[in-house]
Design a protein around this motif. Structure first.
Motif, PDB file in Angstrom:
ATOM      1  N   MET A   1       2.051   1.999  -3.456  1.00  0.00           N
ATOM      2  CA  MET A   1       1.022   2.472  -4.384  1.00  0.00           C
ATOM      3  C   MET A   1       0.978   3.999  -4.445  1.00  0.00           C
ATOM      4  O   MET A   1       0.573   4.565  -5.468  1.00  0.00           O
ATOM      5  N   VAL A   2       1.391   4.664  -3.349  1.00  0.00           N
ATOM      6  CA  VAL A   2       1.175   6.109  -3.258  1.00  0.00           C
ATOM      7  C   VAL A   2       2.468   6.903  -3.191  1.00  0.00           C
ATOM      8  O   VAL A   2       2.429   8.137  -3.296  1.00  0.00           O
ATOM      9  N   SER A   3       3.604   6.248  -3.006  1.00  0.00           N
ATOM     10  CA  SER A   3       4.859   6.972  -2.785  1.00  0.00           C
ATOM     11  C   SER A   3       5.926   6.548  -3.787  1.00  0.00           C
ATOM     12  O   SER A   3       6.032   5.375  -4.153  1.00  0.00           O
ATOM     13  N   GLU A   4       6.768   7.516  -4.171  1.00  0.00           N
ATOM     14  CA  GLU A   4       7.920   7.219  -5.022  1.00  0.00           C
ATOM     15  C   GLU A   4       9.077   6.663  -4.204  1.00  0.00           C
ATOM     16  O   GLU A   4       9.985   6.033  -4.749  1.00  0.00           O
ATOM     17  N   GLU A   5       9.065   6.913  -2.887  1.00  0.00           N
ATOM     18  CA  GLU A   5      10.106   6.389  -1.996  1.00  0.00           C
ATOM     19  C   GLU A   5       9.651   5.024  -1.490  1.00  0.00           C
ATOM     20  O   GLU A   5       8.873   4.926  -0.544  1.00  0.00           O
ATOM     21  N   LYS A   6      10.124   3.983  -2.138  1.00  0.00           N
ATOM     22  CA  LYS A   6       9.627   2.634  -1.882  1.00  0.00           C
ATOM     23  C   LYS A   6      10.193   2.058  -0.584  1.00  0.00           C
ATOM     24  O   LYS A   6      11.291   2.397  -0.152  1.00  0.00           O
ATOM     25  N   ILE A   7       9.405   1.184   0.024  1.00  0.00           N
ATOM     26  CA  ILE A   7       9.883   0.414   1.169  1.00  0.00           C
ATOM     27  C   ILE A   7       9.721  -1.068   0.833  1.00  0.00           C
ATOM     28  O   ILE A   7       8.983  -1.435  -0.079  1.00  0.00           O
ATOM     29  N   HIS A   8      10.428  -1.904   1.582  1.00  0.00           N
ATOM     30  CA  HIS A   8      10.382  -3.337   1.297  1.00  0.00           C
ATOM     31  C   HIS A   8      10.242  -4.108   2.605  1.00  0.00           C
ATOM     32  O   HIS A   8      11.005  -3.885   3.547  1.00  0.00           O
ATOM     33  N   ILE A   9       9.244  -4.973   2.639  1.00  0.00           N
ATOM     34  CA  ILE A   9       9.000  -5.800   3.819  1.00  0.00           C
ATOM     35  C   ILE A   9       9.202  -7.265   3.452  1.00  0.00           C
ATOM     36  O   ILE A   9       8.681  -7.747   2.444  1.00  0.00           O
TER      37      ILE A   9
ATOM     38  N   PHE B   1       0.821  -1.209   0.000  1.00  0.00           N
ATOM     39  CA  PHE B   1       0.000   0.000   0.000  1.00  0.00           C
ATOM     40  C   PHE B   1       0.857   1.261   0.000  1.00  0.00           C
ATOM     41  O   PHE B   1       0.535   2.246  -0.681  1.00  0.00           O
ATOM     42  N   HIS B   2       1.948   1.254   0.757  1.00  0.00           N
ATOM     43  CA  HIS B   2       2.854   2.403   0.747  1.00  0.00           C
ATOM     44  C   HIS B   2       3.359   2.658  -0.672  1.00  0.00           C
ATOM     45  O   HIS B   2       3.368   3.804  -1.143  1.00  0.00           O
TER      46      HIS B   2
END
Length: 481
Positions: free
Chosen positions: A212-220, A209-210
């Motif tokens: 989908m809305v942000s250019e600064e990606k996170i990875h879980i 979900f993060h």
């Protein structure tokens, strides 16, 4: 449907945020893809409240852990949740690793953890006679505790619901976009929802979900942890929570009593790329046995009654991501909430609640309800009080689950209370029916009959855990005809 705030995820973090927001005059809704609260990580974890010495000083993990631990007594008193401060021991079994205990102690001091003490071999064995003969020393933390994670999650959600928060289950968020109206649009399998603010408390799906809305990606990373649960007859094998010295994969395989009198052993730490795979494996079970036995001797593993696994949302930087996303105003992350997420949940709820209160300039309700009562347990009453209760309501004299002595009255309460149970697992988490030695072998048909009767559903629509988990697929009489 339009709300001021939509929370994605009805786990312990989402429920904590929902409860905090329920203090204010604001329209809030919680969306969850499952059929009930507490269906993800929150239902399959170590059920412990960490003291807070393990996280890096000044990190969100450290701050939220210590604050959440401090809040737990009053919260559990207010919401009628089983909680006990039994203390923990981090055990060192190699002399050359003793300096590591001092490092943990120093980290705990920096984090503000009270009640810690470094123990020598004799002191550790005096506290826990069943520690390994190889023990060299231990770090004792008196503020560590054990809790019922289901009850905590359910209690916060129920309390939020009583205070006006809507919960929509079986609702999977599929896409999030920002509309021309300035609102967030959440497309789901049950229609579209609109909101001013989104709180992303989606566990292992939080990165989806993060991103989908942000250019600064996170990875879980989905980190699977497998456990053994042992019978109550051996629940006193240890009285404290026993940890090995931690490593890069986490706090290691623990041995701990539970608040319900069982013994819990686990978890493993297996990284995978499937956000829904919670299977157990022989490899995992063997790992648990080998690693736990390094710290605790004579483990009574012949008394195992079940095994299970859960997924931890391990963020690449091993940190809680909390707050508004810089390039997505109004989108609030609660991402990477792995251990000590359960311990931290009240503090995370408080933090995000205060953040949104200030951002939205919210006002407090005059009639906010701070307390909640759990399902009535007749076993906690005196014989005289129980007899009075049964005379008034005979359902409390009808035992449905023999292993845990759960009555029909408790099951009825679980069904008809706020956010009531709709499945066998929902009943189990609220009453413990099916959690005993026979693991629901005796009581499942009885519980299914009660669910069907009270919900007005045919038995073919009663499920174990929602979705397509029906127990009865068809009536044999109809098949024969």
């Amino acid at each position: 449907m339009t709300y001021d705030v939509i929370i994605i995820g009805a786990g312990v973090t989402g429920a904590a945020v929902a409860r905090e927001l329920s203090r204010y005059n604001v329209e809030v809704c919680v969306l969850d893809k499952e059929e009930d609260v507490c269906c993800g990580t929150s239902k399959a974890n170590s059920a412990i409240i960490h003291a807070g010495y393990d996280a890096e000083p000044e990190s969100n993990m450290a701050k939220m852990n210590v604050r959440g631990n401090y809040m737990m007594d009053q919260l559990c008193k207010d919401l009628d949740v089983p909680f006990k401060r039994n203390g923990s021991l981090v055990v060192c079994v190699h002399e050359e690793m003793l300096p590591g205990l001092k490092e943990l102690y120093d980290k705990g001091v920096k984090n503000g953890v009270p009640g810690m003490k470094l123990l020598n071999r004799e002191e550790a064995l005096a506290m826990e006679p069943n520690l390994s003969e190889n023990v060299q020393g231990a770090l004792y933390a008196e503020t560590a505790g054990i809790i019922c994670p289901f009850k905590l999650n359910i209690a916060m959600a129920e309390n939020a619901n009583v205070n006006g928060v809507d919960f929509r289950f079986n609702t999977r968020v599929e896409k999030i976009t920002k509309g021309e109206d300035g609102l967030w649009h959440l497309r789901t399998n049950n229609g579209e929802y609109k909101t001013r603010y989104v709180v992303n408390a989606a566990g292992v799906y939080a990165d989806v979900f993060h991103n989908m809305v942000s250019e600064e990606k996170i990875h879980i990373i989905e980190r699977r942890g497998e456990y053994y649960l042992l019978d109550r007859t051996v629940g006193d094998h240890v009285s404290h929570t026993i940890f090995p010295q931690p490593n890069k994969f986490g706090k290691g395989v623990l041995v701990a009593p539970t608040v319900h009198g069982n013994l819990l052993v686990g978890p493993t730490a297996i990284d995978q790329d499937d956000k829904d795979a919670t299977n157990t494996t022989q490899f995992g079970m063997d790992q648990i046995t080998a690693k736990a036995s390094e710290n605790v001797k004579n483990l009574p593993l012949r008394s195992v009654i079940t095994s299970f696994s859960g997924l931890r949302a391990h963020e690449d930087n091993q940190e809680f991501i909390l707050g508004e996303v810089k390039d997505a105003p109004g989108f609030i992350d609660c991402a990477g909430i792995e251990s000590p997420g359960l311990s931290s949940s009240p503090a995370i709820g408080e933090y995000i609640g205060n953040l949104l209160r200030d951002m939205m300039k919210l006002t407090e309700k005059e009639n906010w309800i701070a307390t909640r009562k759990d399902v009535l347990d007749p076993k906690k009453l005196s014989l005289e009080e129980r007899n009075v209760l049964i005379k008034k309501n005979p359902a409390y004299g009808q035992i449905i689950c023999r292993c845990e002595s759960v009555t029909e009255g408790e099951i009825l309460d679980a069904i008809h209370r706020p956010l009531g149970a709709r499945s066998l697992d929902g009943i189990k988490r609220r009453t413990r029916a099916g959690m005993g030695r026979c693991q629901a072998g005796f009581c499942s048909p009885r519980v299914m009959d009660i669910l069907a009767r009270e919900l007005g559903l045919p038995l073919t629509e009663i499920t174990k855990s929602g979705g397509k988990s029906q127990i009865v697929l068809e009536h044999s009489k109809e098949v024969a005809e």
